[in-house]
Write a protein that holds these residues in place. Structure first.
Motif, PDB file in Angstrom:
ATOM      1  N   UNK A 296       0.817  -1.220   0.000  1.00  0.00           N
ATOM      2  CA  UNK A 296       0.000   0.000   0.000  1.00  0.00           C
ATOM      3  C   UNK A 296       0.851   1.270   0.000  1.00  0.00           C
ATOM      4  N   UNK A 297       1.788   1.440   0.952  1.00  0.00           N
ATOM      5  CA  UNK A 297       2.635   2.633   0.864  1.00  0.00           C
ATOM      6  C   UNK A 297       3.505   2.656  -0.390  1.00  0.00           C
ATOM      7  N   UNK A 298       3.940   1.486  -0.871  1.00  0.00           N
ATOM      8  CA  UNK A 298       4.737   1.462  -2.098  1.00  0.00           C
ATOM      9  C   UNK A 298       3.922   1.982  -3.276  1.00  0.00           C
ATOM     10  N   UNK A 299       2.648   1.585  -3.341  1.00  0.00           N
ATOM     11  CA  UNK A 299       1.783   2.043  -4.432  1.00  0.00           C
ATOM     12  C   UNK A 299       1.605   3.562  -4.383  1.00  0.00           C
ATOM     13  N   UNK A 300       1.412   4.125  -3.176  1.00  0.00           N
ATOM     14  CA  UNK A 300       1.284   5.579  -3.062  1.00  0.00           C
ATOM     15  C   UNK A 300       2.567   6.279  -3.500  1.00  0.00           C
ATOM     16  N   UNK A 301       3.706   5.675  -3.201  1.00  0.00           N
ATOM     17  CA  UNK A 301       4.971   6.263  -3.627  1.00  0.00           C
ATOM     18  C   UNK A 301       5.076   6.233  -5.158  1.00  0.00           C
ATOM     19  N   UNK A 302       4.611   5.138  -5.770  1.00  0.00           N
ATOM     20  CA  UNK A 302       4.574   5.066  -7.238  1.00  0.00           C
ATOM     21  C   UNK A 302       3.646   6.146  -7.802  1.00  0.00           C
TER      22      UNK A 302
END
Length: 797
Positions: free
Chosen positions: A622-628
């Motif tokens: 989830x946080x990785x997706x927001x960073x993307x």
């Protein structure tokens, strides 16, 4: 004129140069940084080429420690020899102890005490080793000033006063005592009064093997259509091979095709004392019983690969030792680890391993019981398979890799100075991925390491496989990867429906199963988008047909995506569209990212920085997706929430430098303070965490993220609550999870691909070291010394 002196330092293993200091200039010079001196563990032991069980045991242990760890500690050998046992070693041992000479004990103790590198001494103890000079041996270990670990290969019950005194004296001088069975541990406590705190049980190590098809191996050894019984080890009368010969007549009457293999040469000590009289007696007995067609002697000291093949082709393994006090047997351990159904006499080791119907125990020197047991197992193939599987599972934790971890953790605790344990990262290995892949796709499950075709296929696994092999190609530029990439891409195409949605479950006949219509498949659809987007991101490196295919599949799926609301499915889609890098889809990325932001703001409180009111599976996604999403749109709110939520997650799953991902036995619920469940850790969650750490390190350049990547990856290599490996270096597969008391030994697609994705992440951020050879280091050191000398002369002039 003032000139600047630039002094550089280099670490030979990295070949990297850096500026160190400035002064008056003379000449650029090179000062070699001294090579790091690692703490040394000295093993007092027999060692190959000496042919004995303890020599082989130590060789396997030392190799396992070197293979499992790097830049942590060194292993050195003090070779136990005698007047009649001197050897030429491949690598000269650091010390030699002649057990027949009293002065040899004293001299070696003196040298060891004066050796600053040696931090701990491990004495492999067998009573026969030191019987010639018992007083000198006692003086040897009692005068050593370093911590001492005794490894007792034999613990005798009901000791007399003399034996009792010897063991107690060794125990008093030991910082720790290793035994290999619970029975031996109990004897030390009950019969010798040794404190429990000094005793550590580390089972005899075993070799991981790639399961082979028995009939195929039999064909290699010209044993097709033979029912093979075997035993192995250095031959001596204690093996009681004659018991099997006496039992064999009744077996042959029922199974004429039986062949009994006696694997191994006669023990060298026996040959020196008695020649080949025992083997000759056995050969005479074979003729007397007319068993020439049913017994074969393999009179060789077998190399390990050959030995393991013989064990895997055996239908039954027979262990007939007549010594009731034999504490442990390496030969027995190896047979069990190869999946042999075993019939054994009741030595303590066998009773522990073969309990709970894991094999058959027969009395010492009882041919009647032995023949009945052999016939009962040959009559029942299902029971043989069951025994083989149960024994294999029971012995998995004894793999040499796990033994190395257990020994090293013990050594670390006994040495005064701190030892940073650096797990060695294995080479990238696609063997199991390829084994699990058919021309249609990647099979879902395996039984141990054997693909289970009946389990069928899933879109989930083939999407993961597509990403993993794309990343492998990025790293290696190996065009043979295109074959696998095309297989996985075609599988995704097979799962795409006319309405733009994907189905997930496909059986072994390539038919969609009922599970597709009873489950929410949004996450599976999201993984497909992630995989397709990743293929498109490599448009400049891939053949046109692969990119066109992926673009076309994405185009068909796009109209269906906006109605997705599953949290993780949205995250997968964000990642896929981010990699696709198409401005037309930026609005869709924002839509999903905004939904995640709203979820976060709704759930966030002072002590809870997360998107939901619980932590479940795949959290790092989830946080990785927001960073993307931030990288695609430039929206700094996405970046801030990504970092805040990810740091919160890391605070929950990293404890004392180790990763412990959220257990599937009980999710972590907001404001719930109940004790965290033990076990239920899945490779996929560790892999997601490592991939997210890589992304955050790339964006924020925070070294803590890079450091945590390595710590998280060590989970696969044994740095978990069981201290056992999860990655199998023999097969290239990954076990399916870490439970409370055991590792799930099945090596399915999800876990194997999770490991591979994590391993590729590590390679990008922590690339494998390229170490100069020893000779190159010597030349560099000589050059450095010469230049330093020139500098000193120049400076003084």
């Amino acid at each position: 004129m003032k000139r600047e002196l630039i002094v550089y330092r280099t670490q030979p293993e990295f070949g990297q140069w850096q500026r160190n200091a400035t002064s008056a200039y003379i000449d650029p010079i090179v000062l070699m940084e001294p090579q790091k001196i690692l703490p040394e563990i000295l093993f007092v032991t027999s060692f190959p080429p000496r042919e004995c069980g303890i020599a082989t045991y130590t060789q396997d242990l030392v190799k396992a420690i070197k293979d499992q760890f790097e830049d942590s500690l060194e292993c050195a050998i003090c070779a136990v020899e005698s007047n009649s046992e001197e050897h030429v070693y491949k690598v000269a041992p650091k010390y030699r102890l002649n057990t027949d000479l009293p002065n040899s004990y004293a001299k070696n103790a003196f040298k060891i005490n004066g050796d600053a590198d040696v931090k701990l001494v491990v004495i492999q103890h067998e009573f026969g080793f030191f019987a010639a000079q018992e007083d000198a041996f006692k003086q040897f270990y009692s005068s050593i000033s370093k911590p001492i670990v005794f490894v007792f290969h034999t613990v005798l019950p009901n000791p007399g006063a003399d034996l009792h005194a010897k063991v107690i004296d060794m125990a008093a001088n030991a910082d720790s005592i290793i035994v290999m069975t619970e029975n031996a541990s109990q004897l030390l406590r009950d019969d010798y009064g040794v404190y429990d705190s000094k005793i550590v049980v580390i089972p005899h190590g075993t070799h991981l093997v790639t399961p082979l098809v028995r009939e195929k191996v039999k064909k290699l050894y010209d044993l097709t259509e033979r029912t093979v019984l075997s035993t192995f080890g250095l031959l001596s009368s204690s093996k009681s091979i004659e018991t099997t010969l006496d039992a064999l007549q009744a077996v042959v009457e029922r199974y004429p095709d039986v062949l009994f293999l006696v694997l191994g040469k006669t023990h060298p000590t026996i040959v020196k004392q008695h020649g080949e009289s025992y083997r000759e007696m056995l050969e005479s007995k074979v003729k007397e019983l007319k068993l020439e067609e049913n017994v074969r002697f393999v009179n060789e000291y077998l190399q390990l690969p050959t030995l393991l093949e013989y064990l895997q082709l055996s239908d039954l393994y027979l262990f007939t030792s007549k010594d009731p006090n034999q504490a442990v047997s390496g030969t027995f351990s190896y047979a069990v680890s190869c999946g042999c159904p075993i019939i054994s006499t009741p030595i303590p080791h066998a009773k522990e391993v073969l309990g709970d119907n894991n094999g058959i125990i027969v009395d010492f020197q009882s041919p009647a019981q032995l023949s009945a047991a052999i016939i009962s197992l040959l009559d029942n193939e299902a029971l043989r398979t069951e025994i083989s599987s149960k024994s294999f599972h029971k012995m998995a934790s004894t793999a040499w890799q796990n033994s190395a971890i257990a020994h090293t953790l013990l050594f670390e605790g006994l040495i005064e100075e701190a030892i940073p344990l650096n797990y060695k990262v294995p080479p990238i290995n696609l063997r199991h991925v390829k084994k699990m892949t058919t021309e249609f796709g990647m099979i879902q499950f395996s039984k141990i390491s054997i693909p289970d075709l009946h389990s069928g296929y899933t879109l989930d696994d083939n999407a993961r496989a597509l990403i993993a092999i794309c990343q492998h190609f990025e790293l290696t530029k190996n065009t043979s990867d295109f074959t696998l990439i095309d297989i996985y891409l075609q599988f995704i195409k097979h799962c795409l429906m006319d309405d733009g949605s994907f189905l997930n479950y496909v059986d072994d006949r390539k038919i969609f199963t009922a599970g597709n219509f009873s489950e929410n498949l949004e996450d599976s659809n999201g993984r497909a988008i992630w995989a397709l987007g990743y293929v498109v991101s490599l448009r400049d490196q891939f053949p046109v047909y692969l990119n066109n295919e992926a673009e076309e599949l994405l185009k068909k799926a796009l109209p269906n995506l906006e109605k997705t609301h599953s949290t993780r499915a949205m995250a997968f889609i964000i990642k896929g569209l981010h990699y696709q890098n198409n401005n037309e889809n930026r609005e869709l990325i924002q839509t999903f990212a905004n939904r995640l932001v709203q979820m976060y703001k709704h759930e966030k409180s002072e002590n809870w920085h997360w998107f939901e009111n619980y932590l479940t599976y795949g959290n790092s996604l989830l946080p990785e997706a927001l960073l993307c999403a931030y990288l695609t749109t430039g929206n700094t709110e996405y970046r801030e929430i990504a970092k805040e939520s990810f740091d919160f997650l890391l605070s929950k799953i990293f404890v004392n430098g180790k990763i412990k991902v959220i257990s599937n036995k009980g999710w972590h619920v907001k404001d719930n303070t109940r004790e965290t469940p033990v076990g239920g850790e899945q490779p996929i969650d560790v892999a997601y965490t490592i991939m997210a750490l890589e992304k955050f390190f790339t964006v924020f350049k925070t070294t803590e993220y890079k450091r945590k990547m390595k710590h998280a990856f060590n989970w696969f290599l044994g740095d978990n609550h069981l201290n056992q490996i999860v990655y199998n270096p023999c097969t290239g597969g990954c076990y399916d999870g870490v439970e409370e008391f055991n590792v799930n030994l099945n090596q399915g697609a999800e876990s194997t691909l999770s490991y591979l994705l994590a391993r590729l992440s590590i390679e990008r951020v922590h690339p494998a070291k390229r170490r100069p050879t020893y000779l190159k280091r010597q030349k560099e050191a000589q050059l450095s010394k010469k230049k330093t000398h020139q500098f000193e002369e120049s400076f003084s002039n």
